[in-house]
Design a protein around this motif. Structure first.
Motif, PDB file in Angstrom:
ATOM      1  N   GLN A   1      48.051  40.252  59.307  1.00 30.05           N
ATOM      2  CA  GLN A   1      49.023  39.618  60.192  1.00 30.05           C
ATOM      3  C   GLN A   1      48.797  40.058  61.644  1.00 30.05           C
ATOM      4  O   GLN A   1      48.182  41.088  61.918  1.00 30.05           O
ATOM      5  N   THR A   2      49.300  39.267  62.548  1.00 22.34           N
ATOM      6  CA  THR A   2      49.217  39.594  63.970  1.00 22.34           C
ATOM      7  C   THR A   2      49.770  40.988  64.213  1.00 22.34           C
ATOM      8  O   THR A   2      50.832  41.351  63.702  1.00 22.34           O
ATOM      9  N   GLY A   3      49.013  41.755  64.973  1.00 26.60           N
ATOM     10  CA  GLY A   3      49.414  43.126  65.260  1.00 26.60           C
ATOM     11  C   GLY A   3      48.865  44.142  64.288  1.00 26.60           C
ATOM     12  O   GLY A   3      48.966  45.357  64.515  1.00 26.60           O
TER      13      GLY A   3
ATOM     14  N   MET B   1      23.298  49.161  67.866  1.00 26.93           N
ATOM     15  CA  MET B   1      24.066  48.388  66.893  1.00 26.93           C
ATOM     16  C   MET B   1      25.158  47.614  67.616  1.00 26.93           C
ATOM     17  O   MET B   1      25.756  48.097  68.580  1.00 26.93           O
ATOM     18  N   ALA B   2      25.426  46.416  67.112  1.00 23.60           N
ATOM     19  CA  ALA B   2      26.425  45.581  67.768  1.00 23.60           C
ATOM     20  C   ALA B   2      27.195  44.778  66.745  1.00 23.60           C
ATOM     21  O   ALA B   2      26.735  44.549  65.625  1.00 23.60           O
ATOM     22  N   TRP B   3      28.368  44.366  67.147  1.00 25.84           N
ATOM     23  CA  TRP B   3      29.174  43.415  66.389  1.00 25.84           C
ATOM     24  C   TRP B   3      29.324  42.145  67.224  1.00 25.84           C
ATOM     25  O   TRP B   3      29.649  42.217  68.409  1.00 25.84           O
ATOM     26  N   PHE B   4      29.066  41.012  66.589  1.00 24.27           N
ATOM     27  CA  PHE B   4      29.301  39.704  67.169  1.00 24.27           C
ATOM     28  C   PHE B   4      30.347  38.999  66.320  1.00 24.27           C
ATOM     29  O   PHE B   4      30.625  39.400  65.184  1.00 24.27           O
ATOM     30  N   ARG B   5      30.891  37.926  66.845  1.00 22.51           N
ATOM     31  CA  ARG B   5      31.794  37.097  66.061  1.00 22.51           C
ATOM     32  C   ARG B   5      31.618  35.642  66.441  1.00 22.51           C
ATOM     33  O   ARG B   5      31.202  35.309  67.553  1.00 22.51           O
ATOM     34  N   GLN B   6      31.938  34.788  65.493  1.00 21.99           N
ATOM     35  CA  GLN B   6      31.857  33.351  65.730  1.00 21.99           C
ATOM     36  C   GLN B   6      33.066  32.682  65.109  1.00 21.99           C
ATOM     37  O   GLN B   6      33.245  32.723  63.880  1.00 21.99           O
ATOM     38  N   ALA B   7      33.865  32.071  65.958  1.00 23.59           N
ATOM     39  CA  ALA B   7      35.032  31.327  65.507  1.00 23.59           C
ATOM     40  C   ALA B   7      34.618  29.879  65.276  1.00 23.59           C
ATOM     41  O   ALA B   7      33.629  29.409  65.855  1.00 23.59           O
ATOM     42  N   PRO B   8      35.368  29.144  64.456  1.00 22.48           N
ATOM     43  CA  PRO B   8      35.030  27.751  64.197  1.00 22.48           C
ATOM     44  C   PRO B   8      34.937  26.937  65.489  1.00 22.48           C
ATOM     45  O   PRO B   8      35.831  27.005  66.339  1.00 22.48           O
TER      46      PRO B   8
ATOM     47  N   ASN C   1      23.955  56.003  58.181  1.00 27.19           N
ATOM     48  CA  ASN C   1      23.340  54.728  58.552  1.00 27.19           C
ATOM     49  C   ASN C   1      24.390  53.625  58.680  1.00 27.19           C
ATOM     50  O   ASN C   1      24.153  52.474  58.285  1.00 27.19           O
ATOM     51  N   THR C   2      25.534  53.970  59.242  1.00 29.90           N
ATOM     52  CA  THR C   2      26.657  53.048  59.256  1.00 29.90           C
ATOM     53  C   THR C   2      27.256  52.929  60.658  1.00 29.90           C
ATOM     54  O   THR C   2      27.402  53.936  61.358  1.00 29.90           O
ATOM     55  N   VAL C   3      27.590  51.707  61.009  1.00 33.02           N
ATOM     56  CA  VAL C   3      28.343  51.452  62.232  1.00 33.02           C
ATOM     57  C   VAL C   3      29.693  50.859  61.831  1.00 33.02           C
ATOM     58  O   VAL C   3      29.788  50.127  60.845  1.00 33.02           O
ATOM     59  N   TYR C   4      30.713  51.217  62.585  1.00 35.10           N
ATOM     60  CA  TYR C   4      32.071  50.798  62.272  1.00 35.10           C
ATOM     61  C   TYR C   4      32.662  50.017  63.438  1.00 35.10           C
ATOM     62  O   TYR C   4      32.292  50.209  64.590  1.00 35.10           O
ATOM     63  N   LEU C   5      33.616  49.163  63.105  1.00 32.00           N
ATOM     64  CA  LEU C   5      34.405  48.491  64.123  1.00 32.00           C
ATOM     65  C   LEU C   5      35.864  48.585  63.698  1.00 32.00           C
ATOM     66  O   LEU C   5      36.279  47.937  62.734  1.00 32.00           O
ATOM     67  N   GLN C   6      36.612  49.427  64.383  1.00 33.88           N
ATOM     68  CA  GLN C   6      38.041  49.557  64.133  1.00 33.88           C
ATOM     69  C   GLN C   6      38.767  48.556  65.024  1.00 33.88           C
ATOM     70  O   GLN C   6      38.629  48.601  66.252  1.00 33.88           O
ATOM     71  N   MET C   7      39.513  47.680  64.397  1.00 32.02           N
ATOM     72  CA  MET C   7      40.190  46.611  65.119  1.00 32.02           C
ATOM     73  C   MET C   7      41.691  46.790  64.997  1.00 32.02           C
ATOM     74  O   MET C   7      42.229  46.726  63.879  1.00 32.02           O
ATOM     75  N   ASN C   8      42.343  47.033  66.109  1.00 27.10           N
ATOM     76  CA  ASN C   8      43.790  47.226  66.144  1.00 27.10           C
ATOM     77  C   ASN C   8      44.447  46.115  66.961  1.00 27.10           C
ATOM     78  O   ASN C   8      43.782  45.410  67.719  1.00 27.10           O
ATOM     79  N   SER C   9      45.740  46.000  66.801  1.00 32.00           N
ATOM     80  CA  SER C   9      46.520  44.995  67.555  1.00 32.00           C
ATOM     81  C   SER C   9      45.865  43.623  67.467  1.00 32.00           C
ATOM     82  O   SER C   9      45.677  42.933  68.472  1.00 32.00           O
ATOM     83  N   LEU C  10      45.530  43.243  66.269  1.00 31.43           N
ATOM     84  CA  LEU C  10      44.805  41.982  66.075  1.00 31.43           C
ATOM     85  C   LEU C  10      45.646  40.773  66.449  1.00 31.43           C
ATOM     86  O   LEU C  10      46.875  40.769  66.266  1.00 31.43           O
ATOM     87  N   LYS C  11      44.962  39.771  66.991  1.00 26.68           N
ATOM     88  CA  LYS C  11      45.589  38.536  67.430  1.00 26.68           C
ATOM     89  C   LYS C  11      44.981  37.367  66.664  1.00 26.68           C
ATOM     90  O   LYS C  11      43.841  37.469  66.186  1.00 26.68           O
ATOM     91  N   PRO C  12      45.676  36.253  66.567  1.00 29.46           N
ATOM     92  CA  PRO C  12      45.108  35.084  65.897  1.00 29.46           C
ATOM     93  C   PRO C  12      43.759  34.667  66.492  1.00 29.46           C
ATOM     94  O   PRO C  12      42.884  34.198  65.761  1.00 29.46           O
ATOM     95  N   GLU C  13      43.589  34.851  67.780  1.00 28.30           N
ATOM     96  CA  GLU C  13      42.325  34.475  68.417  1.00 28.30           C
ATOM     97  C   GLU C  13      41.170  35.396  68.038  1.00 28.30           C
ATOM     98  O   GLU C  13      40.018  35.132  68.397  1.00 28.30           O
ATOM     99  N   ASP C  14      41.445  36.474  67.312  1.00 31.48           N
ATOM    100  CA  ASP C  14      40.378  37.324  66.785  1.00 31.48           C
ATOM    101  C   ASP C  14      39.804  36.780  65.479  1.00 31.48           C
ATOM    102  O   ASP C  14      38.816  37.303  64.964  1.00 31.48           O
ATOM    103  N   THR C  15      40.424  35.742  64.954  1.00 27.92           N
ATOM    104  CA  THR C  15      39.945  35.137  63.721  1.00 27.92           C
ATOM    105  C   THR C  15      38.542  34.584  63.919  1.00 27.92           C
ATOM    106  O   THR C  15      38.291  33.780  64.823  1.00 27.92           O
TER     107      THR C  15
ATOM    108  N   VAL D   1      37.162  37.531  59.117  1.00 31.85           N
ATOM    109  CA  VAL D   1      38.396  38.179  59.556  1.00 31.85           C
ATOM    110  C   VAL D   1      39.380  37.075  59.920  1.00 31.85           C
ATOM    111  O   VAL D   1      39.072  36.214  60.759  1.00 31.85           O
ATOM    112  N   THR D   2      40.533  37.080  59.283  1.00 32.34           N
ATOM    113  CA  THR D   2      41.556  36.072  59.550  1.00 32.34           C
ATOM    114  C   THR D   2      42.839  36.777  59.942  1.00 32.34           C
ATOM    115  O   THR D   2      43.340  37.635  59.203  1.00 32.34           O
ATOM    116  N   VAL D   3      43.349  36.412  61.101  1.00 31.27           N
ATOM    117  CA  VAL D   3      44.596  36.992  61.599  1.00 31.27           C
ATOM    118  C   VAL D   3      45.646  35.899  61.586  1.00 31.27           C
ATOM    119  O   VAL D   3      45.521  34.897  62.309  1.00 31.27           O
TER     120      VAL D   3
END
Length: 123
Positions: free
Chosen positions: A12-14, A33-40, A76-90, A119-121
């Motif tokens: 949920q949001t937040g 190492m990097a994280w990318f994202r692609q929304a519809p 051998n691991t990279v992490y992405l901690q995502m807080n305060s998630l918003k719908p636009e992070d989907t 990831v769906t917010v």
């Protein structure tokens, strides 16, 4: 280099989620190492990146202050901690890697890619 991402889900949001990406095949500690994202309907965009020592990071303006990228070279691991998630992070989130010194933000500069994790917010 093979990359395996995991940790996506619905929140949920937040809320918060943590993504992981395990690398295998070559020397992980030398990789940027990097994280990318692609929304519809949108182009793939960089979210965050970290150099091989972990001493240099990059964040897109849209996630700065909310997301944290980190790495554990012993795992051998990279992490992405995502807080305060918003719908636009989907989006579908991808981990990527490349050898180098300076962190690139253009996806074309990354040679290795993992499969995406959704990831769906919800609002």
């Amino acid at each position: 280099v093979q990359l395996q991402a995991s940790g996506g889900g619905v929140v949920q949001t937040g809320g918060s989620l943590s993504l992981s990406c395990v690398a295998s095949g070559r020397t992980f500690s030398s990789l940027i190492m990097a994280w990318f994202r692609q929304a519809p309907g949108k182009e793939r965009e960089i979210v965050a990146a970290i150099n091989w020592r972990g001493g240099s990071t990059y964040y897109s303006d849209s996630v700065k202050g909310r997301f944290t990228i980190s790495r554990d070279n012993s795992k051998n691991t990279v992490y992405l901690q995502m807080n305060s998630l918003k719908p636009e992070d989907t989006a579908v989130y991808y981990c990527a890697a490349n050898y180098g010194v300076i962190i690139p933000t253009n996806q074309r500069r990354y040679e290795y890619w993992g499969q995406g994790t959704q990831v769906t917010v919800s609002s």
